[in-house]
Design an enzyme around this catalytic site. Structure first.
Site, PDB file in Angstrom:
ATOM      1  N   GLY A  46       0.883  -1.166   0.000  1.00 40.36           N
ATOM      2  CA  GLY A  46       0.000   0.000   0.000  1.00 40.36           C
ATOM      3  C   GLY A  46       0.912   1.205   0.000  1.00 40.36           C
ATOM      4  O   GLY A  46       1.807   1.302  -0.824  1.00 40.36           O
ATOM      5  N   GLU A  47       0.725   2.097   0.948  1.00 38.00           N
ATOM      6  CA  GLU A  47       1.597   3.267   1.054  1.00 38.00           C
ATOM      7  C   GLU A  47       2.193   3.256   2.471  1.00 38.00           C
ATOM      8  O   GLU A  47       1.469   3.408   3.449  1.00 38.00           O
ATOM      9  CB  GLU A  47       0.777   4.529   0.779  1.00 38.00           C
ATOM     10  N   SER A  48       3.506   3.067   2.525  1.00 33.17           N
ATOM     11  CA  SER A  48       4.132   2.826   3.833  1.00 33.17           C
ATOM     12  C   SER A  48       3.951   3.995   4.805  1.00 33.17           C
ATOM     13  O   SER A  48       3.792   3.778   6.010  1.00 33.17           O
ATOM     14  CB  SER A  48       5.615   2.492   3.670  1.00 33.17           C
ATOM     15  N   CYS A  78       5.985  -5.528  -0.276  1.00 34.39           N
ATOM     16  CA  CYS A  78       6.112  -4.170  -0.812  1.00 34.39           C
ATOM     17  C   CYS A  78       6.150  -3.124   0.308  1.00 34.39           C
ATOM     18  O   CYS A  78       7.132  -3.057   1.037  1.00 34.39           O
ATOM     19  CB  CYS A  78       5.011  -3.927  -1.828  1.00 34.39           C
ATOM     20  N   ARG A 107      12.991   2.775  -0.955  1.00 34.40           N
ATOM     21  CA  ARG A 107      11.610   3.035  -1.384  1.00 34.40           C
ATOM     22  C   ARG A 107      11.596   3.498  -2.822  1.00 34.40           C
ATOM     23  O   ARG A 107      12.493   4.219  -3.259  1.00 34.40           O
ATOM     24  CB  ARG A 107      11.023   4.172  -0.568  1.00 34.40           C
ATOM     25  N   ILE A 136       4.901  -3.022  -7.998  1.00 29.24           N
ATOM     26  CA  ILE A 136       4.102  -1.795  -8.106  1.00 29.24           C
ATOM     27  C   ILE A 136       4.754  -0.717  -7.245  1.00 29.24           C
ATOM     28  O   ILE A 136       4.703  -0.797  -6.014  1.00 29.24           O
ATOM     29  CB  ILE A 136       2.648  -2.034  -7.648  1.00 29.24           C
ATOM     30  N   ARG A 137       5.371   0.243  -7.884  1.00 32.94           N
ATOM     31  CA  ARG A 137       6.152   1.267  -7.154  1.00 32.94           C
ATOM     32  C   ARG A 137       6.944   0.605  -6.023  1.00 32.94           C
ATOM     33  O   ARG A 137       6.897   1.020  -4.868  1.00 32.94           O
ATOM     34  CB  ARG A 137       5.244   2.372  -6.598  1.00 32.94           C
ATOM     35  N   HIS A 172       4.246  -8.558  -5.273  1.00 35.74           N
ATOM     36  CA  HIS A 172       2.917  -8.856  -4.712  1.00 35.74           C
ATOM     37  C   HIS A 172       2.408 -10.239  -5.144  1.00 35.74           C
ATOM     38  O   HIS A 172       1.629 -10.320  -6.105  1.00 35.74           O
ATOM     39  CB  HIS A 172       1.909  -7.828  -5.227  1.00 35.74           C
ATOM     40  N   GLU A 174       0.078 -11.880  -3.895  1.00 35.00           N
ATOM     41  CA  GLU A 174      -1.391 -11.947  -3.719  1.00 35.00           C
ATOM     42  C   GLU A 174      -2.132 -11.486  -4.968  1.00 35.00           C
ATOM     43  O   GLU A 174      -3.334 -11.691  -5.078  1.00 35.00           O
ATOM     44  CB  GLU A 174      -1.815 -11.121  -2.493  1.00 35.00           C
TER      45      GLU A 174
HETATM   46  N1  GLN Z   1       5.754   2.949  -2.934  1.00 33.32           N
HETATM   47  C1  GLN Z   1       5.014   2.460  -1.808  1.00 33.32           C
HETATM   48  C2  GLN Z   1       5.624   2.938  -0.500  1.00 33.32           C
HETATM   49  O1  GLN Z   1       6.633   3.558  -0.481  1.00 33.32           O
HETATM   50  C3  GLN Z   1       4.945   0.957  -1.817  1.00 33.32           C
HETATM   51  C4  GLN Z   1       4.103   0.478  -2.983  1.00 33.32           C
HETATM   52  C5  GLN Z   1       3.383  -0.815  -2.743  1.00 33.32           C
HETATM   53  O2  GLN Z   1       3.258  -1.294  -1.619  1.00 33.32           O
HETATM   54  N2  GLN Z   1       2.848  -1.382  -3.798  1.00 33.32           N
HETATM   55  O3  GLN Z   1       5.098   2.695   0.533  1.00 33.32           O
END
Ligand code: GLN
Length: 191
Positions: A46-48, A78, A107, A136-137, A172, A174
Protein backbone atom coordinates in the site's frame (compact mmCIF):
# COMPACT_ATOMS: atom_id res chain seq x y z
CA UNK A 1 -4.25 -22.26 11.54
CA UNK A 2 -5.19 -18.59 11.71
CA UNK A 3 -3.15 -16.07 9.74
CA UNK A 4 -3.71 -12.37 10.35
CA UNK A 5 -3.74 -9.82 7.55
CA UNK A 6 -3.20 -6.25 8.67
CA UNK A 7 -6.30 -4.50 7.38
CA UNK A 8 -5.45 -0.82 7.64
CA UNK A 9 -4.66 0.11 4.04
CA UNK A 10 -3.59 -1.47 0.75
CA UNK A 11 -4.15 -4.88 -0.84
CA UNK A 12 -5.91 -6.53 2.09
CA UNK A 13 -8.68 -8.60 0.52
CA UNK A 14 -6.26 -10.10 -2.03
CA UNK A 15 -4.14 -11.48 0.83
CA UNK A 16 -7.28 -12.74 2.60
CA UNK A 17 -8.18 -14.72 -0.52
CA UNK A 18 -4.62 -15.98 -1.01
CA UNK A 19 -4.39 -17.21 2.60
CA UNK A 20 -7.74 -19.00 2.28
CA UNK A 21 -6.62 -20.62 -0.99
CA UNK A 22 -3.40 -21.71 0.71
CA UNK A 23 -5.30 -23.69 3.34
CA UNK A 24 -5.20 -21.39 6.40
CA UNK A 25 -7.88 -19.25 8.02
CA UNK A 26 -7.51 -15.52 7.29
CA UNK A 27 -8.23 -13.00 10.06
CA UNK A 28 -8.31 -9.25 9.38
CA UNK A 29 -6.28 -7.34 11.97
CA UNK A 30 -7.19 -3.71 12.62
CA UNK A 31 -6.50 -3.49 16.35
CA UNK A 32 -4.12 -5.31 18.74
CA UNK A 33 -6.92 -7.51 20.13
CA UNK A 34 -7.50 -8.95 16.64
CA UNK A 35 -4.11 -10.68 16.88
CA UNK A 36 -5.30 -13.10 19.58
CA UNK A 37 -4.79 -16.65 18.36
CA UNK A 38 -3.01 -15.91 15.09
CA UNK A 39 0.09 -17.90 14.10
CA UNK A 40 1.41 -15.38 11.59
CA UNK A 41 0.73 -11.88 10.33
CA UNK A 42 0.92 -10.41 6.82
CA UNK A 43 1.59 -6.68 6.33
CA UNK A 44 0.21 -5.90 2.85
CA UNK A 45 1.50 -3.45 0.28
CA UNK A 46 0.00 0.00 0.00
CA UNK A 47 1.60 3.27 1.05
CA UNK A 48 4.13 2.83 3.83
CA UNK A 49 3.79 6.37 5.22
CA UNK A 50 0.00 5.97 5.55
CA UNK A 51 0.37 2.47 7.01
CA UNK A 52 2.88 3.79 9.56
CA UNK A 53 0.51 6.51 10.79
CA UNK A 54 -2.41 4.10 11.09
CA UNK A 55 -0.27 1.52 12.87
CA UNK A 56 0.71 4.10 15.46
CA UNK A 57 -2.85 5.37 15.90
CA UNK A 58 -4.36 1.90 16.41
CA UNK A 59 -1.59 0.70 18.73
CA UNK A 60 -0.64 -1.99 16.23
CA UNK A 61 2.96 -0.78 15.87
CA UNK A 62 3.79 -1.45 19.52
CA UNK A 63 1.69 -4.62 19.68
CA UNK A 64 3.32 -6.14 16.59
CA UNK A 65 6.83 -5.39 17.89
CA UNK A 66 5.97 -7.14 21.14
CA UNK A 67 4.50 -10.19 19.38
CA UNK A 68 7.44 -10.32 16.97
CA UNK A 69 9.82 -10.41 19.94
CA UNK A 70 7.95 -13.38 21.33
CA UNK A 71 8.13 -15.37 18.09
CA UNK A 72 5.22 -14.38 15.82
CA UNK A 73 5.98 -14.98 12.12
CA UNK A 74 5.59 -11.96 9.88
CA UNK A 75 5.44 -11.49 6.12
CA UNK A 76 5.66 -8.03 4.53
CA UNK A 77 4.94 -7.38 0.84
CA UNK A 78 6.11 -4.17 -0.81
CA UNK A 79 5.14 -1.38 1.64
CA UNK A 80 5.02 -4.17 4.24
CA UNK A 81 8.66 -4.94 3.41
CA UNK A 82 9.49 -1.27 4.06
CA UNK A 83 7.65 -1.43 7.39
CA UNK A 84 9.64 -4.51 8.47
CA UNK A 85 13.08 -3.21 7.39
CA UNK A 86 15.66 -2.05 9.92
CA UNK A 87 16.62 0.82 7.61
CA UNK A 88 14.76 2.83 4.98
CA UNK A 89 16.47 4.64 2.12
CA UNK A 90 14.57 7.39 0.26
CA UNK A 91 11.91 7.59 2.97
CA UNK A 92 10.19 10.77 4.15
CA UNK A 93 11.93 12.75 6.92
CA UNK A 94 9.72 11.39 9.69
CA UNK A 95 9.30 7.88 8.28
CA UNK A 96 9.77 5.06 10.76
CA UNK A 97 9.67 1.29 10.42
CA UNK A 98 9.23 -1.58 12.85
CA UNK A 99 12.92 -2.47 12.41
CA UNK A 100 12.49 -6.26 12.45
CA UNK A 101 14.61 -7.64 9.62
CA UNK A 102 18.23 -6.66 9.01
CA UNK A 103 17.82 -5.12 5.57
CA UNK A 104 17.94 -1.67 4.03
CA UNK A 105 14.94 -1.02 1.78
CA UNK A 106 15.11 1.60 -0.92
CA UNK A 107 11.61 3.03 -1.38
CA UNK A 108 10.33 3.63 -4.92
CA UNK A 109 13.50 2.09 -6.31
CA UNK A 110 12.38 2.25 -9.98
CA UNK A 111 12.10 5.24 -12.29
CA UNK A 112 8.76 6.67 -13.33
CA UNK A 113 8.38 4.88 -16.65
CA UNK A 114 9.13 1.64 -14.89
CA UNK A 115 7.07 2.17 -11.75
CA UNK A 116 5.09 -0.99 -12.27
CA UNK A 117 6.08 -4.14 -14.14
CA UNK A 118 6.04 -7.91 -14.07
CA UNK A 119 9.16 -10.01 -14.07
CA UNK A 120 9.80 -13.68 -13.37
CA UNK A 121 12.08 -14.14 -10.38
CA UNK A 122 14.11 -17.24 -9.58
CA UNK A 123 13.31 -18.35 -6.05
CA UNK A 124 15.02 -21.71 -5.47
CA UNK A 125 13.25 -22.16 -2.10
CA UNK A 126 9.96 -22.41 -4.05
CA UNK A 127 11.21 -24.90 -6.65
CA UNK A 128 12.50 -24.70 -10.24
CA UNK A 129 9.62 -22.74 -11.76
CA UNK A 130 10.33 -18.97 -11.56
CA UNK A 131 7.84 -16.89 -9.57
CA UNK A 132 5.73 -14.21 -11.30
CA UNK A 133 6.81 -11.00 -9.58
CA UNK A 134 4.32 -8.13 -9.77
CA UNK A 135 6.18 -4.93 -8.83
CA UNK A 136 4.10 -1.80 -8.11
CA UNK A 137 6.15 1.27 -7.15
CA UNK A 138 8.23 -1.33 -5.44
CA UNK A 139 11.11 -1.00 -3.03
CA UNK A 140 14.33 -2.97 -3.48
CA UNK A 141 16.57 -4.38 -0.79
CA UNK A 142 19.95 -2.71 -1.22
CA UNK A 143 21.66 -4.20 1.83
CA UNK A 144 21.15 -7.33 3.87
CA UNK A 145 22.91 -8.36 7.08
CA UNK A 146 24.66 -11.67 7.67
CA UNK A 147 21.69 -13.44 9.23
CA UNK A 148 19.47 -12.74 6.23
CA UNK A 149 18.77 -15.46 3.66
CA UNK A 150 18.41 -14.07 0.14
CA UNK A 151 15.50 -15.85 -1.54
CA UNK A 152 15.43 -14.00 -4.87
CA UNK A 153 17.24 -11.21 -6.69
CA UNK A 154 16.17 -8.59 -9.19
CA UNK A 155 18.72 -6.47 -11.06
CA UNK A 156 21.35 -5.19 -8.64
CA UNK A 157 19.19 -5.76 -5.59
CA UNK A 158 17.29 -8.33 -3.60
CA UNK A 159 13.58 -8.86 -4.20
CA UNK A 160 12.77 -11.43 -1.50
CA UNK A 161 14.46 -12.42 1.75
CA UNK A 162 14.00 -14.18 5.06
CA UNK A 163 15.50 -13.85 8.50
CA UNK A 164 14.22 -16.49 10.88
CA UNK A 165 10.49 -15.88 11.28
CA UNK A 166 10.48 -12.75 9.14
CA UNK A 167 9.76 -12.93 5.40
CA UNK A 168 9.67 -10.05 2.90
CA UNK A 169 9.04 -9.61 -0.83
CA UNK A 170 9.23 -6.44 -2.90
CA UNK A 171 6.57 -7.89 -5.22
CA UNK A 172 2.92 -8.86 -4.71
CA UNK A 173 2.21 -12.64 -4.83
CA UNK A 174 -1.39 -11.95 -3.72
CA UNK A 175 -2.05 -10.43 -7.16
CA UNK A 176 -1.16 -13.68 -8.93
CA UNK A 177 -2.65 -17.17 -9.03
CA UNK A 178 0.62 -18.62 -7.74
CA UNK A 179 0.16 -19.47 -4.06
CA UNK A 180 3.67 -20.83 -3.46
CA UNK A 181 4.84 -17.74 -1.58
CA UNK A 182 1.84 -17.75 0.76
CA UNK A 183 2.21 -21.48 1.33
CA UNK A 184 5.90 -20.95 2.11
CA UNK A 185 4.98 -18.30 4.70
CA UNK A 186 2.32 -20.51 6.26
CA UNK A 187 4.93 -23.28 6.59
CA UNK A 188 7.02 -20.82 8.67
CA UNK A 189 4.16 -20.32 11.16
CA UNK A 190 3.62 -22.52 14.21
CA UNK A 191 0.11 -23.92 14.16
N1 GLN B 1 5.75 2.95 -2.93
C1 GLN B 1 5.01 2.46 -1.81
C2 GLN B 1 5.62 2.94 -0.50
O1 GLN B 1 6.63 3.56 -0.48
C3 GLN B 1 4.95 0.96 -1.82
C4 GLN B 1 4.10 0.48 -2.98
C5 GLN B 1 3.38 -0.82 -2.74
O2 GLN B 1 3.26 -1.29 -1.62
N2 GLN B 1 2.85 -1.38 -3.80
O3 GLN B 1 5.10 2.70 0.53
Amino acid sequence: MKIGIMGLQGSVIEHVNAVAKSGAEPVIVKYPKDMDGISGLIIPGGESTAIQKLMEKTGLAAAIKEKADSGLSLYGTCAGLIMMAKEIDNGTDDQLSLGLIDIKAKRNAYGRQNESFEEYIDIPALGDRPFPGVFIRAPLIIYSGEGVEILGRYGDGIAAARQGKFLVSAFHPELTDDMRFHRYFISMCDG
